[in-house]
Design an enzyme around this catalytic site. Structure first.
Site, PDB file in Angstrom:
ATOM      1  N   CYS A 156       0.746  -1.350   0.113  1.00 25.97           N
ATOM      2  CA  CYS A 156       0.101   0.006  -0.008  1.00 25.97           C
ATOM      3  C   CYS A 156       0.750   1.159  -0.050  1.00 25.97           C
ATOM      4  O   CYS A 156       0.166   2.475  -0.127  1.00 25.97           O
ATOM      5  CB  CYS A 156      -0.989   0.039   1.161  1.00 25.97           C
ATOM      6  N   HIS A 289      -2.486   7.874   6.986  1.00 24.72           N
ATOM      7  CA  HIS A 289      -2.880   6.627   6.309  1.00 24.72           C
ATOM      8  C   HIS A 289      -4.369   6.278   6.839  1.00 24.72           C
ATOM      9  O   HIS A 289      -5.088   5.723   5.845  1.00 24.72           O
ATOM     10  CB  HIS A 289      -1.720   5.571   6.521  1.00 24.72           C
ATOM     11  N   GLU A 300      -0.437   4.169  14.074  1.00 23.83           N
ATOM     12  CA  GLU A 300      -0.244   5.330  13.527  1.00 23.83           C
ATOM     13  C   GLU A 300      -0.576   6.679  14.406  1.00 23.83           C
ATOM     14  O   GLU A 300       0.228   7.530  14.507  1.00 23.83           O
ATOM     15  CB  GLU A 300      -1.285   5.586  12.081  1.00 23.83           C
ATOM     16  N   LYS A 318      -9.591   8.148   3.619  1.00 18.54           N
ATOM     17  CA  LYS A 318     -10.093   6.756   3.092  1.00 18.54           C
ATOM     18  C   LYS A 318     -11.637   6.485   3.130  1.00 18.54           C
ATOM     19  O   LYS A 318     -12.191   5.522   2.492  1.00 18.54           O
ATOM     20  CB  LYS A 318      -9.376   5.788   3.862  1.00 18.54           C
ATOM     21  N   HIS A 323      -9.746   2.127   0.385  1.00 19.39           N
ATOM     22  CA  HIS A 323      -8.206   1.802   0.437  1.00 19.39           C
ATOM     23  C   HIS A 323      -8.043   1.339  -0.936  1.00 19.39           C
ATOM     24  O   HIS A 323      -8.335   0.272  -1.347  1.00 19.39           O
ATOM     25  CB  HIS A 323      -7.744   0.865   1.419  1.00 19.39           C
ATOM     26  N   PHE A 382       1.913  -3.719   3.839  1.00 23.35           N
ATOM     27  CA  PHE A 382       2.391  -4.978   4.411  1.00 23.35           C
ATOM     28  C   PHE A 382       3.827  -5.058   4.108  1.00 23.35           C
ATOM     29  O   PHE A 382       4.543  -4.446   3.236  1.00 23.35           O
ATOM     30  CB  PHE A 382       1.796  -6.119   3.359  1.00 23.35           C
TER      31      PHE A 382
END
Length: 761
Positions: A156, A289, A300, A318, A323, A382
């Protein structure tokens, strides 16, 4: 110093088909997340998605392209956005670089036709479109891009990393303009994969909210045109923003989950701020994010609190788009740039109650900001891959960010190779090669237990295993414990895991799926696994552009050392072969259908190449020492040359840049693979440009795979170190008493051509 600015923007997502529509949706708080209409899945009534409400055929019409060609949804979205960006910036693309990003590649077509690929192959025109680099090449062709092209896949964070690489190419003088961004389409593969992780919300996602139960997936594409600031100003270009700072870091905690204190996100933001030459207090807005998962939002949030005091206004966008995976970074960069240019921060829609552990409250309404000079955007993926970029107004940007290339040398101080030959414990090829008669060449299996904890081996895929083995061995030879960066090239990544999850999904009609194969299906799995094992938090990137994959990783390594961002880099190139991947590519004559004897490869008249696999790793350093094998002089890539004369001209120009001619090359290593139609390219060069050179070949030892040039480099490095060319690779000519310089030239089907130049240190 060279400064980099944004002069063009193109975007398509569930909230708009262009920049104006996107901005309108953002200021109106209009979400594009809703019921599933386009994706054909059994989960239609179960989940919400950020779909672009156009069919495949409608996207072809919008993209204004030939409907008879084999297009993937990922490529279509990318073409639409990239064309917008090129038009907006009004650039000549003939010398422009294109750095794209994708995580799913052509999976939307592959999952539709996979069983057919394995049997009758009635839809074989879509086989090669599965590759992550396919969409990049389709975009390049539709936009007339003639410069360097490559593809990044780091889950991502992919498209933020493409923006960074494009900026660094400009700062290094490799190009004056670059189109950067990413594209990803929704697929059943990703929907079901995230469902196995139990992190999908069945309602509208609520990032940073106590009640949030997961994310909504989305799709989209966005591209930015980057240019040298001085040139853009001279041309009177509209400048949206300046790329002021950036950083990539690795969390080194888990393949899918972030560490408790958010070390990776913290380091990415901290280092980006430092690279911009500013303080954390100068950040005016953060596009977080913020996925809506418990793990991300908590970690985060902790990272934000660690770094910022006071915390500037922030929000996750988002809940607008979902996403969008590999495209998320660039799509949200566009949102951050819109905040910068309009002095308006967009709300974290659906938020109500803060998470107790952090107490953080994002912006919940459209907010006018009195002063906006610097905005930061985050993307975390990831494999612990975390990236942050800072955009600024051109007036506010400072000039502390120095990334121009200094005069540096690049030494190979450690090497290791896992291949179909006995290479792991050697520094050079044995004079006796293993003769193999097979449909494809497989590696000589190492004793993995000597390198990897047996408890971890059971779920670890083959490519991860052979990557870890080669990486550890190269580091040991170089006497380096922790590298300053890990840069990987892999064309196909974890094929075995991708096939396993895809087959299971098809056979079980999207039910009863296990998460392990999906988790390991991302291209950057190997890089993340190596970082986790070494507890390495430094830069960690993965390039996935066909036979440009390893050369792109090598180029990045050269840039990092030239920027004085690293002293020791772990560089790797690896790919695996599987029964299914071999079978599928025989349907399009990429690989030979019947067994072939590797010693007699060049006499085999079958269509296609002899397929193979391997893992080659190197430690690239800025200083020569007692372990040094060779020196890297440079690398070059060129795409679809018009004819043989153009190929020869590209090679000659590359040598000329380094003040050399073919007379200065002691050995030319060529990528003959047994496919007579395309091996003629090499024989023509032998008869013309390299008529006076000793020539060698290597794919009878490694087989053909996207990163086989890494095996060639391992072989060439050993030749230089030991000043000896094994007879088993020498094709023509005699080598002098001292081997000073070796040129590696590789191409696959006359599409992707590459050069690597090595010398005696």
């Amino acid at each position: 110093m060279i400064q980099v600015v944004v002069t063009g923007i193109g975007i398509i997502s569930s909230i708009g088909n262009n920049l104006n529509e996107t901005y309108k949706s953002l200021i109106e708080g209009k979400s594009g997340i809703g019921k599933i209409e386009i994706l054909d899945t059994i989960h239609k009534e179960e989940f919400l998605l950020g779909e672009i409400k156009f069919t495949h055929e409608q996207l072809i019409e919008i993209a204004d392209i030939d409907p008879k060609k084999a297009w993937t949804r990922t490529a279509l979205l990318g073409i639409i956005a990239a064309k917008q960006a090129v038009k907006d910036a009004d650039i000549d693309t003939s010398e422009t670089a294109l750095i794209s990003a994708s995580t799913v590649g052509g999976m939307d077509r592959s999952e539709l036709f996979y069983q057919d690929f394995l049997s009758q192959a009635k839809h074989k025109q879509y086989i090669d479109s599965h590759h992550a680099g396919n969409s990049t090449e389709m975009i390049a062709e539709q936009c007339g891009v003639k410069g360097l092209i490559t593809t990044i896949s780091t889950a991502c964070s992919s498209s933020l990393n493409s923006i960074m690489f494009g900026s660094r190419l400009i700062k290094s003088g490799k190009t004056k303009t670059a189109i950067v961004g990413g594209t990803d389409a929704l697929s059943k593969f990703t929907l079901n994969g995230f469902n196995t992780l139990m992190i999908l919300d069945r309602e509208h996602c609520r990032p940073f909210d106590k009640s949030s139960t997961g994310l909504n997936l989305g799709e989209g594409a966005a591209y930015l045109v980057l240019e040298e600031k001085e040139s853009a100003l001279a041309a009177g270009k509209k400048i949206y923003a300046e790329v002021s700072g950036y950083a990539n870091a690795n969390d080194a905690h888990h393949q899918t989950a972030s560490s408790e204190n958010g070390e990776g996100p913290f380091l990415a933001m901290k280092n980006a701020i430092e690279s911009a030459g500013i303080n954390s207090t100068e950040i005016d807005y953060i596009n977080a994010h913020g996925t809506g998962t418990d793990n991300n939002d908590l970690t985060e949030g902790k990272a934000l609190k660690r770094l910022f005091n006071p915390l500037p206004p922030f929000s996750s966008t988002k809940a607008y788009t979902g996403h969008t995976l590999g495209a998320a970074g660039v799509i949200e960069s566009v949102f951050a740039i819109l905040t910068l240019t309009n002095k308006t921060a967009f709300p974290n829609i659906n938020f109500k109650t803060p998470i107790e552990e952090t107490g953080l409250i994002p912006i919940t309404e459209l907010t006018k900001l009195t002063e906006v000079n610097y905005v930061l955007t985050n993307s975390f993926g990831f494999g612990g891959n975390d990236s942050s970029i800072i955009f600024s107004t051109p007036e506010a940007a400072k000039t502390k960010m120095v990334n121009e290339q200094n005069s540096k040398q690049f030494f190979i101080n450690g090497t290791a190779c896992v291949s179909p030959q006995n290479t792991l414990d050697e520094n050079n090829l044995s004079s006796e090669i293993i003769e193999i008669e097979a449909r494809f060449l497989e590696i000589q299996k190492p004793n993995y237990r000597e390198f990897i904890n047996p408890k971890l081996l059971r779920r670890m895929s083959k490519i991860v295993r052979m990557g870890i083995v080669a990486a550890k061995t190269a580091l040991n030879k170089a006497e380096v414990e922790k590298p300053d960066a890990i840069i990987i090239g892999t064309g196909m990544g974890c094929q075995r895991d991708t096939e396993k999850f895809l087959n299971s999904m098809i056979e079980n009609n999207e039910g009863l799926l296990a998460p392990t194969a999906f988790i390991q299906s991302t291209h950057n799995t190997v890089g993340g696994a190596i970082a986790l094992g070494l507890q390495n938090h430094e830069t960690n990137l993965t390039y996935v552009h066909r036979t440009f994959s390893f050369e792109s990783a090598l180029l990045d390594s050269i840039l990092l050392i030239g920027e004085e961002k690293a002293k020791n880099i772990l560089l790797g190139g690896l790919d695996e072969i599987t029964e299914e991947s071999w079978l599928i590519k025989t349907k399009i004559d990429f690989y030979k259908k019947k067994p072939s004897n590797n010693k007699e490869l060049l006499k085999d008249k079958q269509l296609g190449a002899l397929a193979g696999e391997g893992s080659s790793f190197f430690v690239i350093s800025d200083e020569k020492n007692k372990n040094t094998f060779a020196e890297v002089i440079g690398t070059e890539m060129f795409y679809r040359p018009q004819n043989s004369e153009a190929t020869q001209e590209n090679i000659s120009n590359f040598l000329n840049v380094h003040s050399l001619t073919t007379n200065d090359i002691d050995l030319v290593v060529l990528g003959y693979n047994g496919d007579a139609e395309f091996d003629k390219i090499y024989s023509d060069l032998e008869d013309n440009l390299f008529a006076e050179n000793a020539c060698a070949y290597y794919k009878h030892l490694s087989g053909e795979y996207d990163t086989s040039s890494a095996f060639a480099m391992w072989m060439a490095v050993g030749i230089i170190k030991e000043n000896n060319v094994p007879d088993v690779i020498l094709k023509r000519g005699r080598v002098g008493k001292e081997i000073k310089r070796i040129l590696i030239y590789n191409q696959f089907r006359n599409v992707n051509h590459s050069l690597i130049l090595l010398s005696k240190p």
